[in-house]
Design a protein around this motif. Structure first.
Motif, PDB file in Angstrom:
ATOM      1  N   ARG A  66       0.330  -2.326  12.676  1.00  0.00           N
ATOM      2  CA  ARG A  66      -0.571  -1.664  12.156  1.00  0.00           C
ATOM      3  C   ARG A  66      -1.801  -1.727  12.809  1.00  0.00           C
ATOM      4  O   ARG A  66      -2.858  -0.954  12.677  1.00  0.00           O
ATOM      5  N   THR A 111       0.763  -1.148   0.077  1.00  0.00           N
ATOM      6  CA  THR A 111      -0.112  -0.048   0.080  1.00  0.00           C
ATOM      7  C   THR A 111       0.780   1.336  -0.029  1.00  0.00           C
ATOM      8  O   THR A 111       0.581   2.325  -0.753  1.00  0.00           O
ATOM      9  N   ASP A 132      -3.564  -3.539  -5.901  1.00  0.00           N
ATOM     10  CA  ASP A 132      -2.863  -3.708  -4.473  1.00  0.00           C
ATOM     11  C   ASP A 132      -3.411  -5.403  -4.597  1.00  0.00           C
ATOM     12  O   ASP A 132      -4.601  -5.432  -3.818  1.00  0.00           O
TER      13      ASP A 132
HETATM   14 MG   LIG Z   1      -1.868  -3.031   2.036  1.00  0.00          MG
END
Ligand SMILES: [Mg+2]
Ligand SMILES: Nc1ncnc2c1ncn2[C@@H]1O[C@H](COP(=O)(O)OP(=O)(O)O)[C@@H](O)[C@H]1O
Length: 212
Positions: free
Chosen positions: A153, A17, A99
């Motif tokens: 994340r 990303t 992606d």
């Molecule tokens: Mg990603």
């Protein structure tokens, strides 16, 4: 520049990303208008496919998602995205940046879960015939490094929770795909700093685009 479907592939936390913005910046360098660039992600990218994404990622405890069912869910989501979004944008002359796409299926459901390759390619041909990206960018991260980043994340989804050996097998499948498709792929060492990864990606993508 003619329309192109460029796919960024790699393990969790590889920086896919993050890489998208750099990929975009190179296309702008080559004279593509921002409005002619379309981002998509898999699974997802259409209303129905985003619903399927939630089903795929949901770590529910009342029923096991069977490996082949998981594979088919990915292909339903992919077919919706390819036919309703990607192909129309390519026909309109756009650069489509994906992606993840089918290499992730071969790596995760094939290499990771052990679904035979023949089943995956049969399903692929039923779903999207011989539709293929023009370029794969493989962000090659050490699974330990990638999982560490993915953990940073936030909470892990059903697939991110798989053990290390799953991701080691998936990486091996990605490397085989790169080897089988040398003219359609770029491999970026994704273990380094953001700057190091970004500059390797940009150099390699510029070089590829000079020759298309
Ligand atoms: Mg990603
Ligand atoms: N080269 C890098 N070094 C350190 N952290 C990175 C690097 N690339 C990405 N990250 C961070 O790691 C996390 C995962 O990156 P992301 O681009 O979301 O990976 P992916 O989309 O492949 O799962 C993000 O928080 C991102 O900021």
């Amino acid at each position: 520049m003619k329309s192109m479907f460029v796919v960024i592939e790699g393990l969790e936390g590889a920086g896919k990303t993050t890489a998208r913005e750099q990929v975009k910046s190179i296309f702008l360098e080559f004279g593509v208008e921002p409005s002619d660039i379309k981002d998509v992600r898999e699974p997802g990218g259409t209303p129905l496919s985003e619903t399927l994404r939630n089903i795929i990622k949901d770590d529910r405890d009342d029923e096991t998602l069977v490996d082949v069912s998981e594979l088919m869910l990915f292909y339903v989501a992919r077919t919706q995205l390819v036919v309703n979004v990607i192909q129309p944008h390519l026909r309109a002359g756009c650069i489509v940046i994906g992606d993840r796409h089918d290499w992730s299926t071969i790596a995760y459901q094939g290499g990771g879960r052990g679904v035979p390759k023949e089943k995956i390619s049969l399903l692929k041909s039923i779903a999207i015939d011989d539709f293929e990206p023009d370029l794969y960018i493989f962000m090659d991260v050490d699974p330990v490094v990638g999982l560490e980043r993915a953990r940073g994340r936030g909470a892990l989804d059903r697939i991110e929770k798989m053990d290390l050996s799953f991701f080691i097998r998936a990486r091996e499948s990605f490397l085989e795909l790169v080897k089988e498709n040398p003219r359609k792929s770029i491999t970026v060492d994704a273990n380094g700093s953001l700057d190091a990864v970004s500059s390797e990606l940009k150099i390699k993508l510029r070089e590829f685009l000079k020759h298309v």
